[in-house]
Each structure stands twice: as structure tokens, then as C-alpha cells.
Design a protein around this motif. Structure first.
Motif, short mmCIF file in Angstrom:
data_model
loop_
_atom_site.label_atom_id
_atom_site.label_comp_id
_atom_site.label_asym_id
_atom_site.label_seq_id
_atom_site.Cartn_x
_atom_site.Cartn_y
_atom_site.Cartn_z
N UNK A 211 1.53 3.30 -3.23
CA UNK A 211 0.59 4.32 -3.70
C UNK A 211 1.03 5.72 -3.29
N UNK A 212 1.59 5.84 -2.10
CA UNK A 212 2.10 7.15 -1.67
C UNK A 212 3.23 7.62 -2.57
N UNK A 213 4.12 6.70 -2.94
CA UNK A 213 5.22 7.05 -3.83
C UNK A 213 4.70 7.42 -5.21
N UNK A 214 3.71 6.69 -5.71
CA UNK A 214 3.16 6.97 -7.03
C UNK A 214 2.42 8.31 -7.06
N UNK A 215 1.63 8.58 -6.04
CA UNK A 215 0.91 9.85 -5.98
C UNK A 215 1.88 11.01 -5.85
N UNK A 216 2.89 10.86 -4.99
CA UNK A 216 3.89 11.91 -4.83
C UNK A 216 4.64 12.18 -6.13
N UNK A 217 5.04 11.13 -6.83
CA UNK A 217 5.75 11.30 -8.09
C UNK A 217 4.86 11.94 -9.15
N UNK A 218 3.59 11.57 -9.17
CA UNK A 218 2.67 12.15 -10.15
C UNK A 218 2.45 13.64 -9.88
N UNK A 219 2.26 13.99 -8.62
CA UNK A 219 2.05 15.41 -8.26
C UNK A 219 3.29 16.23 -8.59
N UNK B 220 0.81 -1.20 0.00
CA UNK B 220 0.00 0.00 0.00
C UNK B 220 0.85 1.27 0.00
N UNK B 221 2.06 1.17 0.54
CA UNK B 221 2.92 2.36 0.58
C UNK B 221 3.35 2.80 -0.81
N UNK C 163 8.60 1.52 -10.93
CA UNK C 163 9.71 0.61 -11.22
C UNK C 163 10.81 0.71 -10.15
N UNK C 164 11.15 1.93 -9.76
CA UNK C 164 12.21 2.11 -8.77
C UNK C 164 11.78 1.58 -7.41
N UNK C 165 10.56 1.90 -7.00
CA UNK C 165 10.06 1.43 -5.71
C UNK C 165 10.04 -0.09 -5.66
N UNK C 166 9.52 -0.71 -6.71
CA UNK C 166 9.44 -2.17 -6.76
C UNK C 166 10.83 -2.80 -6.78
N UNK C 167 11.71 -2.24 -7.58
CA UNK C 167 13.07 -2.76 -7.65
C UNK C 167 13.80 -2.68 -6.32
N UNK C 168 13.64 -1.55 -5.65
CA UNK C 168 14.32 -1.41 -4.36
C UNK C 168 13.71 -2.31 -3.30
N UNK C 169 12.41 -2.55 -3.39
CA UNK C 169 11.77 -3.49 -2.47
C UNK C 169 12.30 -4.90 -2.70
N UNK C 170 12.46 -5.29 -3.96
CA UNK C 170 13.00 -6.60 -4.28
C UNK C 170 14.44 -6.74 -3.79
N UNK C 171 15.17 -5.63 -3.77
CA UNK C 171 16.56 -5.65 -3.29
C UNK C 171 16.64 -5.67 -1.77
N UNK C 172 15.51 -5.55 -1.10
CA UNK C 172 15.49 -5.67 0.35
C UNK C 172 15.44 -4.36 1.11
N UNK C 173 15.25 -3.25 0.43
CA UNK C 173 15.14 -1.95 1.10
C UNK C 173 13.74 -1.84 1.69
N UNK C 174 13.64 -1.54 2.97
CA UNK C 174 12.35 -1.48 3.65
C UNK C 174 11.64 -0.15 3.47
#
Length: 95
Positions: free
Chosen positions: A4-12, A1-2, A42-53
Motif C-alpha cells: 500500500x505504501x508503494x501504491x500510494x507513493x506511485x499514485x501521488x 501491507x507494505x 505489478x512491479x512490487x508483486x513481481x519483485x516479491x515473488x522473485x525473493x526481494x524483501x
């Protein structure tokens, strides 16, 4: 769910970048926000896959601000290419 915050912030911020970058008549209104939002996902998902919390500031800086900076650079490049192509078309037509 987080994400969405990154996507909304990037869009704004992408919308703000659209209005701050010149040459708006040479591109679509949704180009910069769309690039920023797609990159943020893409960046958020990639960093999550790399283990960044989600509690890491680097995840948020990279996904929100990084995506907007890359989208702004891409928009400037799009405008430059469009201006060059318009100039060459005018020269070819003798205008």
C-alpha cells in the motif's frame, strides 16, 4: 501491507507527473496516476515473488520511481499519438 505504501507513493507521484507533463487537455486526469499505480502493483508483486524483501531499496526504487518513470513515458507517448491523430483529422477535414 507494505504494498500500500508503494501504491500510494506511485499514485501521488503519478499525480505530480500529470501536472508536469504538457498536453493535459489531450488526456484524462487519471491516466498517468492509474498507469503508475498499476505498474507499481505489478512491479512490487513481481519483485516479491522473485525473493526481494521489503527491506531492499531496489524494491522501493523499482516499484515507486520506476513505475512513475514508465507512466510518464507512456503519457508522453499518448499525447504524441493524440496530437498526430488530431493533426491528420484536421488535414482530412481541410481545417
Amino acid at each position: 501491507m507494505y504494498i500500500l505504501l508503494a501504491l500510494i507513493g506511485a499514485c501521488v507521484l503519478g499525480i505530480a507527473a500529470h501536472y508536469l507533463i504538457g498536453g493535459r487537455e489531450l488526456r484524462g486526469v487519471a491516466v498517468t496516476p492509474a498507469i503508475a499505480t498499476a505498474l507499481a502493483a505489478a512491479i512490487y508483486t513481481g519483485m516479491q515473488w522473485l525473493g526481494v524483501g521489503e527491506d531492499s531499496i531496489w524494491l522501493w526504487l523499482a516499484s515507486v520511481l520506476g513505475s512513475v518513470l514508465i507512466a510518464a513515458a507512456a503519457t508522453v507517448a499518448i499525447v504524441a499519438v493524440r496530437r498526430r491523430s488530431d493533426a491528420s483529422a484536421r488535414a482530412a477535414l481541410g481545417i
